[in-house]
Design a protein around this motif. Structure first.
Motif, PDB file in Angstrom:
ATOM      1  N   LYS A 117     -69.751  -4.585  46.097  1.00 25.21           N
ATOM      2  CA  LYS A 117     -70.758  -4.462  45.819  1.00 25.21           C
ATOM      3  C   LYS A 117     -71.504  -4.615  47.279  1.00 25.21           C
ATOM      4  O   LYS A 117     -72.404  -4.233  48.059  1.00 25.21           O
ATOM      5  N   LEU A 118     -70.752  -5.355  48.458  1.00 26.21           N
ATOM      6  CA  LEU A 118     -71.056  -5.618  49.699  1.00 26.21           C
ATOM      7  C   LEU A 118     -71.293  -3.802  50.122  1.00 26.21           C
ATOM      8  O   LEU A 118     -72.346  -3.159  50.746  1.00 26.21           O
ATOM      9  N   TRP A 142     -76.938  -8.111  44.580  1.00 20.58           N
ATOM     10  CA  TRP A 142     -76.008  -8.501  45.634  1.00 20.58           C
ATOM     11  C   TRP A 142     -75.432  -9.733  46.100  1.00 20.58           C
ATOM     12  O   TRP A 142     -74.921 -10.440  46.502  1.00 20.58           O
ATOM     13  N   ASN A 143     -76.709 -10.300  46.529  1.00 20.80           N
ATOM     14  CA  ASN A 143     -76.732 -11.729  46.888  1.00 20.80           C
ATOM     15  C   ASN A 143     -77.401 -13.225  46.153  1.00 20.80           C
ATOM     16  O   ASN A 143     -77.284 -13.827  46.389  1.00 20.80           O
ATOM     17  N   VAL A 173     -61.552 -10.719  36.579  1.00 20.74           N
ATOM     18  CA  VAL A 173     -62.108 -11.466  38.187  1.00 20.74           C
ATOM     19  C   VAL A 173     -63.067 -12.264  37.809  1.00 20.74           C
ATOM     20  O   VAL A 173     -62.789 -13.040  38.817  1.00 20.74           O
ATOM     21  N   LYS A 219     -59.420 -14.797  45.207  1.00 19.39           N
ATOM     22  CA  LYS A 219     -60.161 -13.958  46.562  1.00 19.39           C
ATOM     23  C   LYS A 219     -61.162 -13.444  46.365  1.00 19.39           C
ATOM     24  O   LYS A 219     -62.069 -12.466  47.411  1.00 19.39           O
ATOM     25  N   HIS A 220     -61.467 -12.976  45.627  1.00 17.88           N
ATOM     26  CA  HIS A 220     -62.635 -12.090  45.227  1.00 17.88           C
ATOM     27  C   HIS A 220     -64.365 -12.750  46.219  1.00 17.88           C
ATOM     28  O   HIS A 220     -64.760 -13.550  45.377  1.00 17.88           O
ATOM     29  N   ARG A 221     -64.616 -11.255  46.619  1.00 18.22           N
ATOM     30  CA  ARG A 221     -65.631 -11.706  47.703  1.00 18.22           C
ATOM     31  C   ARG A 221     -66.575 -10.960  47.347  1.00 18.22           C
ATOM     32  O   ARG A 221     -67.236 -10.274  48.018  1.00 18.22           O
ATOM     33  N   GLY A 222     -66.101  -9.874  46.709  1.00 13.40           N
ATOM     34  CA  GLY A 222     -67.539  -8.466  46.012  1.00 13.40           C
ATOM     35  C   GLY A 222     -67.640  -7.232  47.475  1.00 13.40           C
ATOM     36  O   GLY A 222     -68.574  -7.162  47.450  1.00 13.40           O
ATOM     37  N   VAL A 223     -66.603  -7.291  47.678  1.00 12.80           N
ATOM     38  CA  VAL A 223     -66.297  -5.837  48.376  1.00 12.80           C
ATOM     39  C   VAL A 223     -66.965  -4.547  48.120  1.00 12.80           C
ATOM     40  O   VAL A 223     -67.931  -4.087  48.566  1.00 12.80           O
ATOM     41  N   PRO A 241     -71.431  -8.183  38.087  1.00  9.67           N
ATOM     42  CA  PRO A 241     -72.112  -7.857  39.249  1.00  9.67           C
ATOM     43  C   PRO A 241     -72.105  -5.878  39.909  1.00  9.67           C
ATOM     44  O   PRO A 241     -73.041  -6.373  40.615  1.00  9.67           O
ATOM     45  N   MET A 260     -67.516  -6.454  35.344  1.00  6.44           N
ATOM     46  CA  MET A 260     -68.080  -5.815  36.646  1.00  6.44           C
ATOM     47  C   MET A 260     -68.957  -5.523  36.125  1.00  6.44           C
ATOM     48  O   MET A 260     -70.052  -4.932  36.713  1.00  6.44           O
TER      49      MET A 260
END
Lengths: 171, 530
Positions: B215-216, B151-152, B133, B209-213, B144, B118
C-alpha cells in the motif's frame, strides 16, 4: 587439530579492527545513565523486533562477532526478557506486534532501560502513517535511549552503549 | 521465439476460448481466460509434460476506479524453457468469487489466502480459508489493498481467535514458539506438535511484521519508491532495489548503460557473499561449533566493511537507482576489491576445510531437515533451498538480467535436500561469486553509469521483473498510475514461497534441530510479511 590451531595463530586477534564511531548523534540523557549505573559494568540485552526490515537485527548480531565482540564490555544477549536489563527495540511497531511488545515490556523486571534502535523505532521512518503501523516505540512504552541510523553501524551502537554505561569503550 | 510459438499453439489448441495478448516482456506470453476455466487451464499448464509450469506468482489488482472490476493474474514459469506464461481474468461488477486452484496446485495456497485478506476476494474451494496477513484482532471487512481503503487508516481492534490445527492423542504435546524468539531473530510464531521427540506437525503463523509495504508503494512515485524497495528486506537491499528498478525501467523503456549493468552485478554478488558467509557461520553455531561461527563472522564483517568503504553503506543502500547506479567504482578500486576477495577466498577455503573435517558437525547436518525434490516441486521452492533439493533454477542463467548475459554462471546443484546440501550450495556459490566479480573486473566497459528517464509511462501499463537475489528469485510487478505514480506494486520475496515448505522439511526431526533447519533455510520474515 593442528590445522585449527595453525589457522587461529595465523589470523591472530581481529577484535577492534573497525573504524571507531564519532560521538553519538543523540546524547544519552543523565537519567538513562543514572538508571544504567544500577547494572554496574554489565548489561543484559533482550532484542525485540516489532517490524524492522532486519538490517538492524543484522547489525545487532554483528556486535557479537569477533571484530566488535561486545561481550568484552559486559554486554550480552539474554534469551528471555525476564533475564534482561535492557530492551532493544527495532522497527516501527506494527499492528500485529503491538501487544507482544507491551507484554515483553511488562515481563522485563524493573529497573529496566528501553533502547530504540534505528530510525524506524524512533520515528517510523518510511513506514510512518501506514495502516499497519501503530507508531514509534515511545508511543507504547517509555524510551530511554535512541540510536538513529538506517541501520546504525555496529560501532555507533557500541559507542552509545558505552556512553550509557558511563565508560570509555573506544580503547 | 520458437518456444513461445510452441507453447502458445499448445494452449490455444487445447483451449480454443482463450484470448492471446501482446507479451508483457521478453520470453513471455499473456492470455486472458474466462474465470470458470482457470482451474482447468492452470492444471494443464502445471501438469502437461512438455510445459510443466511452476506457479511463480499470483496477484490481484483493484481496477475499480477505472473499469469496475478486479484483475487476477497467474504467472507460470515453464520448466524447460523458463518461458513465462501469464493468465489473467477479470471479476466484473459485484463479483467477489474466484475459483481456487489450490486443490490442483499446492503452491497457490498462501497467494490465494493473501488475496482474500488484502482484497476481500474469496477463492472458492480453497481448503483453508483462515486469515493469513490480517491477524484475528483486525476488524471484519478491512481489506487494505482495496482502492477505497485509505493508506493511513487507523485500525480498530476486535476480539478474535486464530485456530491452529491440532493433533490429538496420547502423549501428543504442543510447543508454541514466538513471536519473540530467544536469539536476535525476527518475529514469527511456530507451533509444533510432538509425540516424544520427533515433530509430527509444524504450523507457521507469520505476518507479525506486516507493515503495509504494497500500500505504501501506491503512495510513491516510480522513481522515489526505490528507497522503500530497499527496505522490504534489509539483508536483500540490492536484490529488491534492482528488481524494482528493472521493472520501472521496462515501463519507461529506459536503456541501462552497460557499465551500470556490470556494477549492478558486482553489488548483487557482494550482497550474496556477505549473506552466505554469515549463514554458513550461523549454521555452524546452531550445531554448537562456535569456532567456525567466529571465523565466518569475521569474514562476513570484512565484506561489510568493504561495502562501507566502497559505497558508504554496509548494506549497499542507495547505490541502485532507476536508470543505473548512483556510484561509479574506478578500475583502481575494482582491482583492490578483487585483491581483498582473493584473500577472503583462500581464507574461506581453509575455514571450509576445517568445517567439513569435523565429523560431529557433518553428522548433525546430514539427513537433517530433508526437503525432497517432489515436495520442493509441489511448493514451487526456489533459490538456494531449491538448488539443494535438486531444483535446477537460477535466474542469472535462465533469464539473464543486469550483466549476466555476458557473465555465464555455473549453478551449484545438490540433490539430497538436507541441511548439509544447503550448506554446500552456499559454499559453492561463495567461490562462484568471487569468480564472477573477477570477470566483472576483466570485462567491465567504460561509459556512463546512469541514463535519465525522459517520459512517463501510460497509466495502466504494467510489467514484471525478476532478479536472482542471494535467497532466490525476487519478483516485482509494477503497474503505472497517473502522473508517474504507482497504481499497484506486487512484491514477492523468495521467502514467501519457501516458508510453507519448511513445514514439510522438519517432519520427523527433533525440535532441537529446528533452529538448525530454520537457519539452513534462512528466510526473511520482513520480506514475507511485507
Amino acid at each position: 587439530m593442528f590445522r585449527i590451531i595453525k589457522k587461529s595463530l595465523r589470523i591472530g586477534v581481529v577484535t577492534g579492527r573497525y573504524q571507531k564511531a564519532n560521538k553519538p548523534e543523540l546524547p544519552v540523557t543523565p537519567e538513562a545513565q543514572d538508571r544504567a549505573r544500577l547494572f554496574k559494568r554489565s548489561l543484559a540485552i533482550r532484542e525485540v523486533d516489532t517490524g524492522s526490515c532486519n538490517a538492524c537485527e543484522m547489525e545487532m548480531n554483528a556486535l557479537l562477532n569477533p571484530v566488535y565482540d561486545a561481550d568484552r564490555f559486559g554486554i550480552h544477549i539474554a534469551a528471555s526478557p525476564r533475564h534482561a536489563d535492557a530492551l532493544v527495540v527495532t522497527g516501527p511497531v506494527t499492528v500485529n506486534m503491538e501487544r507482544a511488545l507491551k507484554d515483553v515490556h511488562k515481563q522485563t523486571s524493573d529497573p529496566k532501560i528501553v533502547i530504540a534502535l534505528g530510525d524506524c523505532a524512533i520515528n517510523c521512518g518510511m513506514f510512518k502513517g501506514s495502516y499497519a503501523v501503530t507508531g514509534p516505540v515511545e508511543r507504547h512504552i517509555p524510551v530511554d535511549v535512541r540510536i538513529p541510523g538506517c541501520p546504525p553501524r555496529p560501532a555507533e551502537i557500541l559507542a552509545v552503549l558505552s556512553e550509557l554505561q558511563g565508560k570509555d569503550n573506544t580503547a | 521465439m520458437s518456444e513461445a510459438i510452441f507453447c502458445d499453439d499448445l494452449l490455444t489448441a487445447a483451449f480454443p476460448g482463450i484470448l492471446k495478448h501482446d507479451p508483457i516482456c521478453a520470453k513471455s506470453s499473456h492470455f486472458t481466460v474466462p474465470k470458470d476455466r482457470l482451474p482447468a487451464i492452470s492444471h494443464y499448464i502445471h501438469t502437461q509434460p512438455s510445459l510443466r509450469g511452476r506457479l511463480t506468482l499470483l496477484w490481484a489488482c483493484d481496477d475499480r476506479p477505472v473499469r469496475d472490476s478486479y484483475g487476477l493474474y497467474y504467472l507460470f514459469t515453464l520448466e524447460a524453457s523458463h518461458h513465462w506464461v501469464v493468465l489473467s481474468t477479470e471479476l466484473a461488477g459485484h463479483d467477489r468469487l474466484f475459483p481456487s486452484i489450490t486443490p490442483h496446485i499446492h503452491a497457490a495456497q498462501w497467494y490465494e489466502r493473501e488475496i482474500r485478506d488484502m482484497f476481500g476476494l474469496i477463492p472458492q474451494g480453497h481448503p483453508d480459508l483462515r486469515r493469513l496477513v490480517r491477524h484475528e484482532h483486525w476488524p471484519k471487512g478491512t481489506h487494505p489493498l482495496q482502492k477505497d481503503f485509505s493508506w493511513n487508516n487507523v485500525l480498530e481492534r476486535q476480539q478474535g481467535e486464530y485456530r491452529f490445527h491440532h493433533i490429538e492423542g496420547e502423549g501428543v504435546f504442543e510447543v508454541p514458539v514466538g513471536p519473540i524468539h530467544a536469539g536476535i531473530i525476527e518475529s514469527g510464531h511456530f507451533r509444533f506438535s510432538v509425540a516424544g521427540e520427533p515433530i509430527m506437525q509444524l504450523e507457521l503463523r507469520h505476518f507479525w511484521k506486516h507493515r503495509g509495504v504494497e500500500k505504501l508503494f501506491e503512495q510513491l512515485t516510480l522513481t522515489d519508491a526505490v528507497l522503500l524497495a530497499e527496505r522490504v528486506s534489509g539483508d536483500t537491499t540490492v536484490g529488491h532495489a534492482l528488481a524494482y528498478c528493472q521493472a520501472v525501467e521496462a515501463l519507461l523503456h529506459l536503456e541501462v548503460p552497460r557499465r551500470a549493468n556490470y556494477l549492478r552485478s558486482l553489488f548483487l554478488e557482494l550482497e550474496r557473499l556477505y549473506n552466505h558467509l554469515g549463514d554458513i557461520g550461523a549454521m555452524c553455531n546452531d550445531t554448537a561449533y562456535a569456532l567456525a561461527h567466529a571465523h565466518c563472522g569475521r569474514l562476513k564483517e570484512r565484506i561489510m566493511q568493504l561495502n562501507d568503504r566502497l559505497t558508504g553503506s554496509r548494506f549497499l543502500r542507495g547505490v541502485i537507482e532507476v536508470g543505473g547506479v548512483t556510484q561509479d567504482i574506478e578500475s583502481r578500486r575494482l582491482v583492490e576489491i578483487v585483491e581483498e576477495l582473493s584473500h577472503i577466498q583462500s581464507d574461506f577455503s581453509e575455514v571450509g576445510a576445517i568445517i567439513f573435517a569435523n565429523a560431529s558437525l557433518t553428522d548433525r547436518l546430514e539427513t537433517t531437515g530433508v526437503l525432497n525434490e517432489r515436495t520442493a516441486w509441489d511448493h514451487a521452492v526456489i533459490g538456494i533451498v531449491g538448488r539443494a533439493s535438486g531444483r535446477d533454477c537460477d535466474l542469472r542463467r535462465d533469464r539473464p538480467f543486469a550483466a549476466y548475459d555476458e557473465l555465464p554462471v555455473n549453478v551449484a546443484l545438490y540433490r539430497y535436500g538436507d541441511a548439509r546440501a544447503r550448506l554446500r550450495v552456499r559454499g559453492d556459490e561463495i567461490h562462484e561469486s568471487i569468480r564472477l566479480i573477477r570477470e566483472v573486473r576483466d570485462k567491465i566497459p567504460n561509459g556512463p553509469i546512469a541514463s535519465q528517464p525522459r517520459s512517463l509511462p501510460k497509466p495502466g501499463a504494467w510489467t514484471l521483473a525478476a532478479v536472482e537475489g542471494w535467497r532466490g528469485e525476487i519478483l516485482y510487478m509494477v503497474m503505472a498510475g497517473e502522473d508517474g505514480r504507482i497504481h499497484r506494486c506486487k512484491v514477492r520475496d523468495p521467502s514467501f514461497v519457501n516458508w510453507p515448505a519448511i513445514q514439510w522439511a522438519v517432519l520427523g526431526n527433533i525440535i532441537p534441530d529446528f533452529p538448525l533447519i530454520n537457519k539452513s533455510f534462512n528466510l526473511s520474515y520482513a520480506g514475507n510479511d511485507l
